[in-house]
Write an enzyme that holds these catalytic residues in place. Structure first.
Site, mmCIF file in Angstrom:
data_model
loop_
_atom_site.group_PDB
_atom_site.id
_atom_site.type_symbol
_atom_site.label_atom_id
_atom_site.label_comp_id
_atom_site.label_asym_id
_atom_site.label_seq_id
_atom_site.Cartn_x
_atom_site.Cartn_y
_atom_site.Cartn_z
ATOM 1 C CG ASN A 182 -1.733 1.255 1.408
ATOM 2 O OD1 ASN A 182 -1.812 2.171 0.535
ATOM 3 N ND2 ASN A 182 -2.254 1.319 2.496
ATOM 4 C CD1 TRP A 183 4.052 1.287 -2.519
ATOM 5 C CD2 TRP A 183 4.023 2.231 -4.575
ATOM 6 N NE1 TRP A 183 4.905 0.772 -3.107
ATOM 7 C CE2 TRP A 183 5.089 1.175 -4.554
ATOM 8 C CE3 TRP A 183 3.983 3.049 -5.597
ATOM 9 C CZ2 TRP A 183 5.910 1.003 -5.350
ATOM 10 C CZ3 TRP A 183 4.913 2.754 -6.714
ATOM 11 C CH2 TRP A 183 5.855 1.734 -6.690
ATOM 12 C CE LYS A 184 -0.288 3.030 4.790
ATOM 13 N NZ LYS A 184 -0.119 3.247 6.294
ATOM 14 C CG HIS B 24 -5.754 2.000 5.352
ATOM 15 N ND1 HIS B 24 -5.147 3.076 5.864
ATOM 16 C CD2 HIS B 24 -4.736 1.011 5.003
ATOM 17 C CE1 HIS B 24 -4.216 2.680 6.492
ATOM 18 N NE2 HIS B 24 -3.830 1.363 5.871
ATOM 19 C CD GLU C 250 -3.575 -2.511 7.099
ATOM 20 O OE1 GLU C 250 -2.527 -2.646 6.604
ATOM 21 O OE2 GLU C 250 -4.046 -1.372 6.933
ATOM 22 N N GLY D 92 2.609 1.990 10.590
ATOM 23 C CA GLY D 92 3.645 3.216 10.583
ATOM 24 C C GLY D 92 4.301 3.552 12.027
ATOM 25 C CD GLU E 234 -2.887 5.462 6.591
ATOM 26 O OE1 GLU E 234 -2.929 5.508 5.385
ATOM 27 O OE2 GLU E 234 -1.842 4.866 7.268
ATOM 28 C CB SER F 176 5.303 -2.131 12.083
ATOM 29 O OG SER F 176 4.962 -0.704 12.028
ATOM 30 N N GLY G 215 2.938 -1.132 4.252
ATOM 31 C CA GLY G 215 2.842 0.259 3.955
ATOM 32 C C GLY G 215 4.479 0.490 3.595
ATOM 33 N N GLY G 216 5.246 1.279 4.829
ATOM 34 C CA GLY G 216 6.551 1.700 4.565
ATOM 35 C C GLY G 216 7.454 0.778 3.718
HETATM 36 P P1 13P Z 1 3.224 0.207 7.623
HETATM 37 O O1 13P Z 1 3.475 -1.117 7.049
HETATM 38 O O2 13P Z 1 3.872 1.560 7.154
HETATM 39 O O3 13P Z 1 3.042 0.282 8.914
HETATM 40 O O4 13P Z 1 1.591 0.436 7.053
HETATM 41 C C1 13P Z 1 0.480 -0.595 7.049
HETATM 42 C C2 13P Z 1 -0.577 -0.029 6.337
HETATM 43 O O5 13P Z 1 -1.298 0.821 6.825
HETATM 44 C C3 13P Z 1 -0.867 -0.954 5.091
HETATM 45 O O6 13P Z 1 -2.017 -0.592 4.531
#
Ligand code: 13P
Length: 257
Positions: A13-15, A99, A171, A177, A101, A217, A238-239
């Site tokens: 997920n590149w956000k 998600h 999640e 994050g 967010e 994470s 994510g990251g």
């Molecule tokens: P991180 O891997 O950066 O913690 O993010 C997880 C995430 O929100 C994937 O959708």
């Protein structure tokens, strides 16, 4: 993971990250290493505007491209939104829905999540539905109740065949994050709980076919341990999905079983 009954899916997920120029650098780094991922499916969910470019960059690979959100209406006065047909039309195969967010910043609720899941499936997209508790909810001991509620509402009204095409991503919000991962046992227990809820509603055959991911994470170091849990069938990352070597290491961890 359980390779007999369901697909392992590693999804990035590149956000709100990477221009298409930056994405090309990523693609150049990762493409030579792909192809050995026999068992797992690899997905990159990216900002809508970059989907056509990403589909082109990854066209000779088995990497599927997805969106990060969608609207549930087919068209209309919803400034800034994209429909499932638009995503499909530019080559997306997946879409992340609900998600945390999006729930936090854009007022997504379990009920809009449900409408979006229906819209995505009807358009032929596979929804990756995110559920998860906050730290406060975990500490209050209501994680299982909350997850049951989120999963039941998200899947309400779907047929058995549709539920099989849904990917559920667990999640925990406190792990996103933050560098704070749920332990493999904590994550595994909630993913098992999710499968139990699906089994109660849709039966054992449907439940064992559903891919359930962990996200929060997840990285090159902890992926293998998380994926060793019987009900964790992949990751939503994510990251670490922004860095080709880290993302590749997670894909390789999924192929080790
Ligand atoms: P991180 O891997 O950066 O913690 O993010 C997880 C995430 O929100 C994937 O959708």
């Amino acid at each position: 993971m359980n390779l007999k009954y369901r697909k392992t899916i590693i999804a990035g997920n590149w956000k709100m990250n990477k221009t298409i120029t930056e994405a090309k650098t990523f693609a150049d780094a990762i493409k030579p290493q792909l192809g050995r991922h026999k068992w797992c499916e690899v997905v990159l969910c990216v900002p809508g505007v970059n989907i056509p470019g990403m589909v082109r960059l990854f066209k000779d690979t088995r990497v599927a491209i997805g969106g990060e959100t969608c609207h549930y209406e087919a068209s209309g006065a919803f400034t800034g939104e994209v429909t499932v047909e638009m995503l499909k039309d530019v080559g997306a195969k997946y879409v992340i829905i609900g998600h945390s967010e999006r729930r936090q910043y854009y007022n997504e609720t379990d009920f809009t999540v449900n409408k979006k899941v229906h819209a995505a499936l009807e358009a032929g997209l596979r929804p990756i539905v995110c559920v998860g508790e906050s730290l406060e909810q975990r500490e209050l001991g209501v994680t299982e109740e909350l997850i049951s509620y989120q999963v039941k509402v998200a899947l309400a009204g779907l047929s058995d065949t549709q539920v099989r095409r849904v990917v559920v991503a667990y999640e925990p919000i406190w792990a996103i994050g933050t560098g704070k991962t749920a332990t493999a046992e904590q994550a595994g227990a909630v993913c098992t709980h999710i499968r139990t809820i699906i089994r109660k509603q849709y039966g054992a055959r449907v439940a064992r076919a559903v891919t359930i991911q962990y996200g929060g994470s997840m990285n090159a170091k902890n992926a293998a341990e998380l994926l060793a849990q019987p009900d964790i069938d992949g990751g939503l990352i994510g990251g670490a999905s922004l860095k080709p070597d880290d993302f590749m290491a997670i894909i390789n961890a999924a192929n080790q079983e």
